[in-house]
Design a protein around this motif. Structure first.
Motif, PDB file in Angstrom:
ATOM      1  N   LEU A  77       0.590  -1.147  -0.025  1.00 41.52           N
ATOM      2  CA  LEU A  77       0.032   0.030   0.054  1.00 41.52           C
ATOM      3  C   LEU A  77       0.922   1.418  -0.011  1.00 41.52           C
ATOM      4  O   LEU A  77       0.594   2.270  -0.469  1.00 41.52           O
ATOM      5  CB  LEU A  77      -0.901   0.069   1.233  1.00 41.52           C
ATOM      6  CG  LEU A  77      -1.835  -0.899   0.948  1.00 41.52           C
ATOM      7  CD1 LEU A  77      -2.595  -1.279   2.393  1.00 41.52           C
ATOM      8  CD2 LEU A  77      -3.187  -0.315   0.004  1.00 41.52           C
ATOM      9  N   GLY A  78       1.983   1.244   0.575  1.00 46.45           N
ATOM     10  CA  GLY A  78       3.011   2.346   0.775  1.00 46.45           C
ATOM     11  C   GLY A  78       2.699   3.318   1.551  1.00 46.45           C
ATOM     12  O   GLY A  78       1.779   3.270   2.416  1.00 46.45           O
ATOM     13  N   PRO A  79       3.453   4.649   1.414  1.00 50.91           N
ATOM     14  CA  PRO A  79       3.095   5.687   2.442  1.00 50.91           C
ATOM     15  C   PRO A  79       1.730   6.101   2.783  1.00 50.91           C
ATOM     16  O   PRO A  79       1.068   6.168   1.589  1.00 50.91           O
ATOM     17  CB  PRO A  79       3.978   6.791   1.833  1.00 50.91           C
ATOM     18  CG  PRO A  79       5.120   5.971   0.795  1.00 50.91           C
ATOM     19  CD  PRO A  79       4.351   4.799   0.543  1.00 50.91           C
ATOM     20  N   GLY A  80       1.508   6.486   3.872  1.00 47.87           N
ATOM     21  CA  GLY A  80       0.247   6.894   4.197  1.00 47.87           C
ATOM     22  C   GLY A  80      -0.820   5.748   4.766  1.00 47.87           C
ATOM     23  O   GLY A  80      -1.673   6.030   5.586  1.00 47.87           O
ATOM     24  N   PHE A  81      -0.484   4.650   4.652  1.00 44.95           N
ATOM     25  CA  PHE A  81      -1.078   3.503   5.224  1.00 44.95           C
ATOM     26  C   PHE A  81      -0.355   2.889   6.748  1.00 44.95           C
ATOM     27  O   PHE A  81       0.904   2.777   6.587  1.00 44.95           O
ATOM     28  CB  PHE A  81      -1.153   2.361   4.454  1.00 44.95           C
ATOM     29  CG  PHE A  81      -2.371   2.648   3.383  1.00 44.95           C
ATOM     30  CD1 PHE A  81      -3.633   2.353   3.260  1.00 44.95           C
ATOM     31  CD2 PHE A  81      -1.738   3.317   2.329  1.00 44.95           C
ATOM     32  CE1 PHE A  81      -4.562   2.708   2.733  1.00 44.95           C
ATOM     33  CE2 PHE A  81      -3.071   3.817   1.272  1.00 44.95           C
ATOM     34  CZ  PHE A  81      -4.207   3.354   1.358  1.00 44.95           C
ATOM     35  N   VAL A  82      -1.019   2.474   7.487  1.00 46.15           N
ATOM     36  CA  VAL A  82      -0.510   2.151   8.706  1.00 46.15           C
ATOM     37  C   VAL A  82      -1.304   0.787   9.246  1.00 46.15           C
ATOM     38  O   VAL A  82      -2.144   0.300   8.502  1.00 46.15           O
ATOM     39  CB  VAL A  82      -0.578   3.041  10.055  1.00 46.15           C
ATOM     40  CG1 VAL A  82       0.197   4.246   9.672  1.00 46.15           C
ATOM     41  CG2 VAL A  82      -2.070   3.431  10.318  1.00 46.15           C
ATOM     42  N   GLY A  83      -0.717   0.150  10.314  1.00 50.07           N
ATOM     43  CA  GLY A  83      -1.512  -1.149  10.706  1.00 50.07           C
ATOM     44  C   GLY A  83      -1.900  -1.299  11.949  1.00 50.07           C
ATOM     45  O   GLY A  83      -1.507  -0.522  12.884  1.00 50.07           O
TER      46      GLY A  83
END
Length: 257
Positions: A77-83
């Motif tokens: 997903l790349g930058p901007g997405f977290v878990g």
């Protein structure tokens, strides 16, 4: 048309609650249910019209303590997405730090469906992940159960509750928690047992910074899946004053994106 007269573009969206289901990684039946695949490309295609620029990938009951799918999803997903993950109480500080470096920002307690650590460890695990990595705690819980947890929840550094707390009867308890700093996900409109508009307005009245939008895609086991109109409804309820905050800014700040 002058620069002052330009029509503003659609708001940016931070999807604060999404699931990625990749059969390449371990999945465990939950009460006989195993979800169909919903991969990163599936998510990208489904949300292409929505203006999503980031989000939170949330571990489901059927993913248990597996981290491999989550770290792969965040990489794709790349930058901007977290878990948002599920962890056993035995997790080491080193593992929390490693997951944080990969973009994980919260630990989930799935009271509704299981698959996570039990509430017996809520206080100690929540305090530890916050001390080690500044993570918050997320609860998938019917808000009717919040009063008995109130003494613990009020002692925690940061808490959010999924799906508007699920029930009309639990709304007063949810709002009481919001008054003390908790956040609420305006998600899963197809799975709740409450008046969505009433609940959203009530949270906004207490603290407009507390509310986050999320698609809840792919809406596993919901009576109906997420619809684009759910986002439009939330934007209408938030109004011009709070739309940017509810659709993006509140969650992006809370997840430290």
């Amino acid at each position: 048309m002058t620069s002052d007269e330009r029509i503003p573009g659609p708001p940016q969206v931070f999807d604060a609650h999404l699931h990625i289901i990749d059969p390449s990684y371990p999945l465990t039946e939950n009460n006989g249910y195993l979800p169909p695949a919903f991969t990163v490309p599936d998510y990208r295609a489904r949300t292409a019209p929505l203006g999503v620029v980031g989000g939170a990938v949330v571990s489901g009951s059927f993913q248990g303590f597996d981290q491999t799918y989550l770290l792969d999803a965040l990489r794709r997903l790349g930058p901007g997405f977290v878990g948002v993950t599920q962890l056993p109480a035995s997790v080491t500080d080193e593992e929390i730090t490693r997951l944080d470096s990969c973009g994980v920002r919260a630990v989930r307690f799935n009271v509704r469906r299981g698959g996570s650590e039990t509430l017996d460890h809520l206080r100690t695990l929540a305090r530890r992940v916050h001390a080690v990595a500044r993570w918050h705690v997320e609860l998938y819980i019917d808000a009717r159960e919040l009063p008995e947890l109130a003494p613990v929840l009020r002692s925690l550094p940061a808490v959010s509750v999924d799906h508007l707390g699920l029930s009309e009867e639990g709304l007063p308890a949810l709002l009481s928690l919001v008054e003390r700093g908790a956040r609420v996900k305006a998600t899963g409109f197809g799975r709740v047992d409450l008046d969505v508009a009433k609940a959203v307005r009530a949270v906004l009245d207490v603290n407009p910074r507390a509310l986050f939008f999320g698609t809840d895609l792919p809406s596993t086991r919901a009576r109906r899946p997420f619809q684009d109109d759910d986002l439009r409804l939330l934007a209408d309820l938030a109004g011009p004053e709070h739309t940017a905050a509810v659709l993006h800014d509140n969650a992006a700040a809370f997840y430290r994106v």
